[in-house]
Design a protein around this motif. Sequence first.
Motif, PDB file in Angstrom:
ATOM      1  N   SER A 276     -15.948 -14.966 110.873  1.00 42.93           N
ATOM      2  CA  SER A 276     -17.338 -14.103 111.388  1.00 42.93           C
ATOM      3  C   SER A 276     -18.011 -13.932 110.087  1.00 42.93           C
ATOM      4  O   SER A 276     -19.338 -13.769 109.813  1.00 42.93           O
ATOM      5  N   GLY A 277     -16.987 -13.946 109.044  1.00 39.52           N
ATOM      6  CA  GLY A 277     -17.805 -13.727 107.474  1.00 39.52           C
ATOM      7  C   GLY A 277     -18.355 -12.139 107.309  1.00 39.52           C
ATOM      8  O   GLY A 277     -18.909 -11.840 106.307  1.00 39.52           O
ATOM      9  N   HIS A 278     -17.775 -11.270 108.067  1.00 36.67           N
ATOM     10  CA  HIS A 278     -18.194  -9.829 107.951  1.00 36.67           C
ATOM     11  C   HIS A 278     -17.399  -9.214 107.045  1.00 36.67           C
ATOM     12  O   HIS A 278     -16.115  -9.474 107.212  1.00 36.67           O
ATOM     13  N   PRO A 279     -17.746  -8.282 106.376  1.00 36.54           N
ATOM     14  CA  PRO A 279     -16.779  -7.418 105.454  1.00 36.54           C
ATOM     15  C   PRO A 279     -15.701  -6.585 106.246  1.00 36.54           C
ATOM     16  O   PRO A 279     -14.803  -6.394 105.628  1.00 36.54           O
ATOM     17  N   ALA A 280     -15.950  -6.578 107.418  1.00 39.43           N
ATOM     18  CA  ALA A 280     -14.893  -5.809 108.460  1.00 39.43           C
ATOM     19  C   ALA A 280     -13.665  -6.902 108.834  1.00 39.43           C
ATOM     20  O   ALA A 280     -12.813  -6.566 109.511  1.00 39.43           O
ATOM     21  N   ALA A 281     -13.836  -8.292 108.365  1.00 42.08           N
ATOM     22  CA  ALA A 281     -13.104  -9.083 108.894  1.00 42.08           C
ATOM     23  C   ALA A 281     -11.595  -9.024 108.316  1.00 42.08           C
ATOM     24  O   ALA A 281     -11.366  -8.376 107.013  1.00 42.08           O
ATOM     25  N   ALA A 282     -10.628  -9.017 108.901  1.00 40.10           N
ATOM     26  CA  ALA A 282      -9.112  -9.229 108.350  1.00 40.10           C
ATOM     27  C   ALA A 282      -8.949 -10.168 107.229  1.00 40.10           C
ATOM     28  O   ALA A 282      -9.740 -11.342 107.204  1.00 40.10           O
ATOM     29  N   GLY A 283      -8.320  -9.948 106.236  1.00 41.18           N
ATOM     30  CA  GLY A 283      -8.076 -10.752 104.860  1.00 41.18           C
ATOM     31  C   GLY A 283      -7.118 -10.114 104.084  1.00 41.18           C
ATOM     32  O   GLY A 283      -6.582  -9.078 104.105  1.00 41.18           O
ATOM     33  N   GLY A 284      -6.625 -10.980 103.054  1.00 40.83           N
ATOM     34  CA  GLY A 284      -5.965 -10.746 102.131  1.00 40.83           C
ATOM     35  C   GLY A 284      -6.269 -10.012 101.259  1.00 40.83           C
ATOM     36  O   GLY A 284      -6.239 -10.425  99.984  1.00 40.83           O
ATOM     37  N   ARG A 285      -6.948  -8.812 101.364  1.00 37.58           N
ATOM     38  CA  ARG A 285      -7.565  -8.163 100.082  1.00 37.58           C
ATOM     39  C   ARG A 285      -6.930  -6.680 100.026  1.00 37.58           C
ATOM     40  O   ARG A 285      -6.199  -6.412 100.936  1.00 37.58           O
ATOM     41  N   THR A 286      -6.933  -6.098  98.631  1.00 41.73           N
ATOM     42  CA  THR A 286      -6.300  -4.644  98.597  1.00 41.73           C
ATOM     43  C   THR A 286      -7.222  -3.788  99.266  1.00 41.73           C
ATOM     44  O   THR A 286      -8.329  -4.208  99.871  1.00 41.73           O
ATOM     45  N   LYS A 287      -6.864  -2.701  99.601  1.00 41.79           N
ATOM     46  CA  LYS A 287      -7.451  -1.573  99.912  1.00 41.79           C
ATOM     47  C   LYS A 287      -8.782  -1.313  99.233  1.00 41.79           C
ATOM     48  O   LYS A 287      -9.580  -0.899 100.286  1.00 41.79           O
ATOM     49  N   GLN A 288      -8.648  -1.250  98.297  1.00 42.87           N
ATOM     50  CA  GLN A 288      -9.750  -1.009  97.419  1.00 42.87           C
ATOM     51  C   GLN A 288     -10.939  -1.946  97.756  1.00 42.87           C
ATOM     52  O   GLN A 288     -12.238  -1.587  97.968  1.00 42.87           O
ATOM     53  N   GLU A 289     -10.559  -3.274  97.601  1.00 43.37           N
ATOM     54  CA  GLU A 289     -11.415  -4.368  98.127  1.00 43.37           C
ATOM     55  C   GLU A 289     -12.086  -4.287  99.677  1.00 43.37           C
ATOM     56  O   GLU A 289     -13.114  -4.644  99.847  1.00 43.37           O
ATOM     57  N   SER A 290     -10.875  -3.802 100.338  1.00 49.31           N
ATOM     58  CA  SER A 290     -11.410  -3.921 101.865  1.00 49.31           C
ATOM     59  C   SER A 290     -12.187  -2.548 102.347  1.00 49.31           C
ATOM     60  O   SER A 290     -13.090  -2.476 103.134  1.00 49.31           O
ATOM     61  N   LEU A 291     -12.328  -1.464 101.561  1.00 54.78           N
ATOM     62  CA  LEU A 291     -13.120  -0.361 101.711  1.00 54.78           C
ATOM     63  C   LEU A 291     -14.370  -0.452 101.386  1.00 54.78           C
ATOM     64  O   LEU A 291     -14.649  -0.821 100.054  1.00 54.78           O
TER      65      LEU A 291
END
Length: 283
Positions: free
Chosen positions: A17-32
């Motif tokens: 989807s390319g959306h920031p809410a997409a699942a991915g291997g990022r840290t929690k800080q990067e994902s928030l």
Amino acid sequence: MRYRFALIRSFTLSAASGHPAAAGGRTKQESLPNHADVAHLLSDVDWELLAGPVAPYGDWAVENREEFALVGAARLAIVKQACESGKYNAIVLLGGGEPGAPAAREIARRYGIPVTSSAFSQMHVASMVGRRFSFVDLAESHSMHIYDLVLQHGFADRCASIRSINFPHSRPRYDAAGRDLHEEKRKALRGEPSAAVEEAVAAAVEAIEEDGADTILFSCSGTFWLRPFVQKRLAEIGWEVPVLDGLSTSITLAKALIDLGVDASGLVFPGDHPRRWRRKRTF
């Protein structure tokens, strides 16, 4: 007491989807989203970012009543699991439209855990710093959901207006090219001109000058990044007006509820078999 928060996202989308809410291997800080804006508020918090339910309606961001209802119901199981884990002393529901918030509060009250959410927190804080507030929103259908939340939370007499800048989420049959909030955010963070910033500032000024607002709020988590830009611009032109967002107010209010030792009233969110019950409710 150490703060231990579960921050629960509204929904999860696929990586495609390319959306920031997409699942991915990022840290929690990067994902928030907008972590840099709230990092100081989380410095004394042990927090986890929990994935929201996979969006059952499709691979795009929630925007209308139907989509909010679907992800709201799906998020409740995650709320219950977080409460049962015993790991947290507060739950912060992410997402400007706070899907499933009333039922989440009902669930968490059984465990003595306060729950905060974006519209709820912003409106309550706005009522403490001013008399009338206005929301800056992103789309027509989303604005009607926020309209319902204003009524639900009992703030119709304090809400001056909901002003839309018309940057809807990309979705089937609608191409957001040229009106993409995520691209506007990237431009603004690079120091480049951003139409979303300009239109949000214009909407805030109109809310102040025409609608009588003395506090500015943002209705969608996709617009929370606009807060520091709008706050700065309003100050530059002379408006001494607080500008709030749902994430920072939700975190702050969750801390306050823990410090006060309260979660939610058992008369508003009664258990299955309360020891005392009322024969009559008045309005």
